[in-house]
Design a protein around this motif. Structure first.
Motif, short mmCIF file in Angstrom:
data_model
loop_
_atom_site.label_atom_id
_atom_site.label_comp_id
_atom_site.label_asym_id
_atom_site.label_seq_id
_atom_site.Cartn_x
_atom_site.Cartn_y
_atom_site.Cartn_z
N GLN A 138 -43.13 -67.15 59.16
CA GLN A 138 -42.93 -68.16 58.12
C GLN A 138 -41.72 -69.04 58.39
OE1 GLN A 138 -42.19 -65.00 57.83
NE2 GLN A 138 -40.18 -64.80 56.84
N LEU A 139 -40.87 -68.64 59.34
CA LEU A 139 -39.69 -69.42 59.68
C LEU A 139 -39.98 -70.53 60.70
CD1 LEU A 139 -37.14 -66.47 60.00
CD2 LEU A 139 -37.40 -68.04 58.07
N GLY A 141 -40.81 -73.80 62.46
CA GLY A 141 -40.68 -75.19 62.02
C GLY A 141 -39.54 -75.44 61.07
N ARG A 142 -38.77 -74.41 60.71
CA ARG A 142 -37.63 -74.57 59.82
C ARG A 142 -36.32 -74.48 60.62
NH1 ARG A 142 -42.71 -74.11 58.00
NH2 ARG A 142 -42.83 -74.22 55.72
N GLN A 143 -35.27 -75.07 60.07
CA GLN A 143 -33.93 -74.86 60.58
C GLN A 143 -33.38 -73.61 59.89
OE1 GLN A 143 -32.51 -77.21 62.95
NE2 GLN A 143 -34.69 -77.70 62.92
N VAL A 144 -32.86 -72.66 60.66
CA VAL A 144 -32.49 -71.37 60.10
C VAL A 144 -31.08 -70.98 60.55
CG1 VAL A 144 -33.11 -68.93 59.87
CG2 VAL A 144 -34.92 -70.66 60.14
N LEU A 145 -30.25 -70.62 59.60
CA LEU A 145 -28.90 -70.13 59.88
C LEU A 145 -28.67 -68.80 59.18
CD1 LEU A 145 -25.93 -70.34 60.85
CD2 LEU A 145 -25.47 -71.73 58.80
N PHE A 146 -28.28 -67.79 59.96
CA PHE A 146 -27.80 -66.52 59.44
C PHE A 146 -26.27 -66.52 59.52
CE2 PHE A 146 -32.03 -65.53 60.92
CZ PHE A 146 -32.49 -64.43 60.22
N VAL A 147 -25.62 -65.95 58.50
CA VAL A 147 -24.17 -65.74 58.53
C VAL A 147 -23.91 -64.32 58.05
CG1 VAL A 147 -21.91 -66.53 57.74
CG2 VAL A 147 -23.79 -68.19 57.98
#
Length: 240
Positions: A138-139, A141-147
């Motif tokens: 589901q991720l 095509g998305r911009q994804v940032l983990f912190v």
């Protein structure tokens, strides 16, 4: 067109902040998903204030998603994205969550309106041998940032690293920053975490441009782009 989430009984959107809450001026929405307890909001509240300051003139509006208890947090996130589309039309939506809200943001990322996900110290459970792994498709095509703080005793930072590594295989636009010596609530380096989050959201929702550290993290192959250290004074260095 938005996909229709199951009814989220009791969930609601908090008051709009930024862009004066005017429908005619809204060009992007951030939905803030809190942690499991209202007494432990982590960096969500200061992030909301910072986003209103940074993005209001560009048409960014933020809403807290108020947990109702009648549905899962993932369902509530999907409902909130539907509600954002109903109110503001076809605008990009960022799901930004902390703790349990971070996990909900990741799981609800498949909503058609969502273009980016910010997961702050997401609470993840290691699957058992018979359990399916946490989904990542589901991720795409998305911009994804983990912190994640390296001293998080509540949510294992290595679990988020492993999930980010799997997500990176499905979606190159994934990166992860480590906040050295910080715990679950990300208090010790809150200013830097908020500055990093604002930089990511503004780039993901509007310009497509990021600070050099975020650009480098997105471009770097694993594990480098998934273990990027968050530099002390990150926000000050951008303003300078």
């Amino acid at each position: 067109m938005a996909q229709h989430a199951p009814p989220a009984r009791g969930a609601r959107l908090g008051r709009a902040a930024g862009a004066n809450g005017s429908v005619s001026t809204v060009s992007g929405v951030v939905l803030l998903l809190p942690g499991a307890s209202r007494w432990s909001p982590g960096p969500v509240r200061p992030l909301a204030r910072a986003l209103a300051r940074a993005g209001g003139t560009d048409g960014l509006v933020t809403h807290h998603v108020i947990h109702g208890g009648g549905a899962s947090r993932e369902e509530e996130a999907g409902w909130a994205a539907d509600e954002a589309v109903r109110r503001y039309g076809d605008v990009p939506v960022c799901l930004a969550g902390f703790g349990a809200g971070g996990l909900a943001a990741l799981r609800a990322a498949g909503h058609t309106a969502v273009n980016s996900v910010l997961a702050l110290a997401p609470c993840l459970e290691e699957p058992g041998t018979a359990d399916p792994p946490e989904p990542v498709r589901q991720l795409s095509g998305r911009q994804v940032l983990f912190v994640h703080g390296t001293n998080d005793a509540h949510s294992d930072p290595e679990s988020s690293f492993r999930l980010a590594a799997r997500a990176k295989k499905a979606n190159r636009s994934t990166c992860r920053f480590e906040v050295h010596s910080d715990g679950h609530r990300l208090r010790e380096h809150q200013a830097e975490v908020v500055a990093l989050s604002v930089d990511f959201v503004m780039g993901a929702v509007f310009s497509g441009r990021y600070s050099r550290p975020v650009t480098d993290a997105l471009a770097a192959p694993p594990p480098l782009g998934l273990r990027m250290p968050l530099a002390s004074g990150f926000g000050r260095s951008l303003r300078g």
